[in-house]
Scaffold this motif. Structure first.
Motif, PDB file in Angstrom:
ATOM      1  N   LEU A  81       0.836  -1.202   0.000  1.00  0.00           N
ATOM      2  CA  LEU A  81       0.000   0.000   0.000  1.00  0.00           C
ATOM      3  C   LEU A  81       0.868   1.249   0.000  1.00  0.00           C
ATOM      4  O   LEU A  81       0.651   2.163  -0.790  1.00  0.00           O
ATOM      5  CB  LEU A  81      -0.937   0.001   1.217  1.00  0.00           C
ATOM      6  N   SER A  82       1.885   1.281   0.851  1.00  0.00           N
ATOM      7  CA  SER A  82       2.748   2.474   0.900  1.00  0.00           C
ATOM      8  C   SER A  82       3.521   2.634  -0.402  1.00  0.00           C
ATOM      9  O   SER A  82       3.709   3.745  -0.885  1.00  0.00           O
ATOM     10  CB  SER A  82       3.702   2.413   2.092  1.00  0.00           C
ATOM     11  N   LYS A  83       3.951   1.527  -1.000  1.00  0.00           N
ATOM     12  CA  LYS A  83       4.647   1.603  -2.287  1.00  0.00           C
ATOM     13  C   LYS A  83       3.697   2.071  -3.378  1.00  0.00           C
ATOM     14  O   LYS A  83       4.083   2.834  -4.268  1.00  0.00           O
ATOM     15  CB  LYS A  83       5.258   0.251  -2.641  1.00  0.00           C
ATOM     16  N   GLY A  84       2.436   1.624  -3.302  1.00  0.00           N
ATOM     17  CA  GLY A  84       1.432   2.059  -4.276  1.00  0.00           C
ATOM     18  C   GLY A  84       1.167   3.549  -4.180  1.00  0.00           C
ATOM     19  O   GLY A  84       1.049   4.236  -5.199  1.00  0.00           O
ATOM     20  N   VAL A  85       1.084   4.048  -2.963  1.00  0.00           N
ATOM     21  CA  VAL A  85       0.870   5.483  -2.754  1.00  0.00           C
ATOM     22  C   VAL A  85       2.063   6.263  -3.281  1.00  0.00           C
ATOM     23  O   VAL A  85       1.912   7.289  -3.962  1.00  0.00           O
ATOM     24  CB  VAL A  85       0.623   5.788  -1.253  1.00  0.00           C
ATOM     25  N   GLU A  86       3.262   5.766  -3.014  1.00  0.00           N
ATOM     26  CA  GLU A  86       4.470   6.433  -3.499  1.00  0.00           C
ATOM     27  C   GLU A  86       4.496   6.439  -5.029  1.00  0.00           C
ATOM     28  O   GLU A  86       4.770   7.465  -5.652  1.00  0.00           O
ATOM     29  CB  GLU A  86       5.716   5.722  -2.966  1.00  0.00           C
ATOM     30  N   GLU A  87       4.192   5.295  -5.637  1.00  0.00           N
ATOM     31  CA  GLU A  87       4.199   5.197  -7.103  1.00  0.00           C
ATOM     32  C   GLU A  87       3.161   6.128  -7.721  1.00  0.00           C
ATOM     33  O   GLU A  87       3.419   6.782  -8.734  1.00  0.00           O
ATOM     34  CB  GLU A  87       3.938   3.751  -7.537  1.00  0.00           C
ATOM     35  N   GLN A  88       2.006   6.213  -7.084  1.00  0.00           N
ATOM     36  CA  GLN A  88       0.960   7.120  -7.574  1.00  0.00           C
ATOM     37  C   GLN A  88       1.435   8.569  -7.518  1.00  0.00           C
ATOM     38  O   GLN A  88       1.209   9.341  -8.447  1.00  0.00           O
ATOM     39  CB  GLN A  88      -0.307   6.936  -6.727  1.00  0.00           C
ATOM     40  N   GLY A  89       2.119   8.940  -6.465  1.00  0.00           N
ATOM     41  CA  GLY A  89       2.662  10.296  -6.342  1.00  0.00           C
ATOM     42  C   GLY A  89       3.715  10.573  -7.402  1.00  0.00           C
ATOM     43  O   GLY A  89       3.755  11.663  -7.987  1.00  0.00           O
ATOM     44  N   ILE A  90       4.551   9.589  -7.673  1.00  0.00           N
ATOM     45  CA  ILE A  90       5.573   9.750  -8.707  1.00  0.00           C
ATOM     46  C   ILE A  90       4.912   9.953 -10.067  1.00  0.00           C
ATOM     47  O   ILE A  90       5.302  10.838 -10.836  1.00  0.00           O
ATOM     48  CB  ILE A  90       6.533   8.535  -8.736  1.00  0.00           C
ATOM     49  N   GLN A  91       3.904   9.140 -10.368  1.00  0.00           N
ATOM     50  CA  GLN A  91       3.210   9.259 -11.658  1.00  0.00           C
ATOM     51  C   GLN A  91       2.543  10.621 -11.816  1.00  0.00           C
ATOM     52  O   GLN A  91       2.603  11.231 -12.885  1.00  0.00           O
ATOM     53  CB  GLN A  91       2.180   8.139 -11.821  1.00  0.00           C
TER      54      GLN A  91
END
Length: 139
Positions: A81-91
């Protein structure tokens, strides 16, 4: 604000018995300063740099928490979940940067008095846009 309201009767209750909202703020600090078990546990669980397998191993070895399949999957889910949130922010950041780049290029070409048709063609080629999308940026 939370206040007592009696629907039936007139009984009074202490505010501490019904006003149960409490905020707890824990400052984790630096890794070297985690000599308190609770803080160390939170640092392990909330770390974005530690893999879920490593977290499970630390929980078992350092905190003597028996790892069940359910607990392992919950730790993995939390990490993902935290990696998904980080990836979404990067995108989102990449998309915003791309849009700013397109707008800057169009503004520069307009300033150089390049014909609109040439700007559209260049924008489509350089950024892989459809003509329709390039026209939106042109406006």
């Amino acid at each position: 604000m939370i206040s007592e309201k009696n629907l039936i009767g007139n009984v009074k209750e202490k505010k501490s018995n019904y006003d149960l909202m409490t905020a707890v703020m824990i400052c984790l600090g630096k890794k070297a300063s985690t000599d308190t078990n609770v803080l160390k546990l939170l640092n392990v669980l909330l770390s974005t740099e530690t893999a879920s397998e490593d977290k499970c191993q630390i929980l078992e070895e350092d905190f003597k928490i028996k790892m069940t399949q359910t607990l392992e999957s919950e730790v993995s889910l939390m990490c993902n979940l935290s990696k998904g949130v980080e990836e979404q922010g990067i995108q989102k950041g990449l998309q915003k940067g791309l849009e700013q780049g397109i707008q800057a290029m169009i503004a520069t070409l307009k300033k150089l008095q390049i014909p609109t048709e040439t700007i559209l063609i260049e924008t489509c080629e350089k950024f892989g846009l459809t003509r329709e999308d390039a026209e939106k940026y042109l406006k």
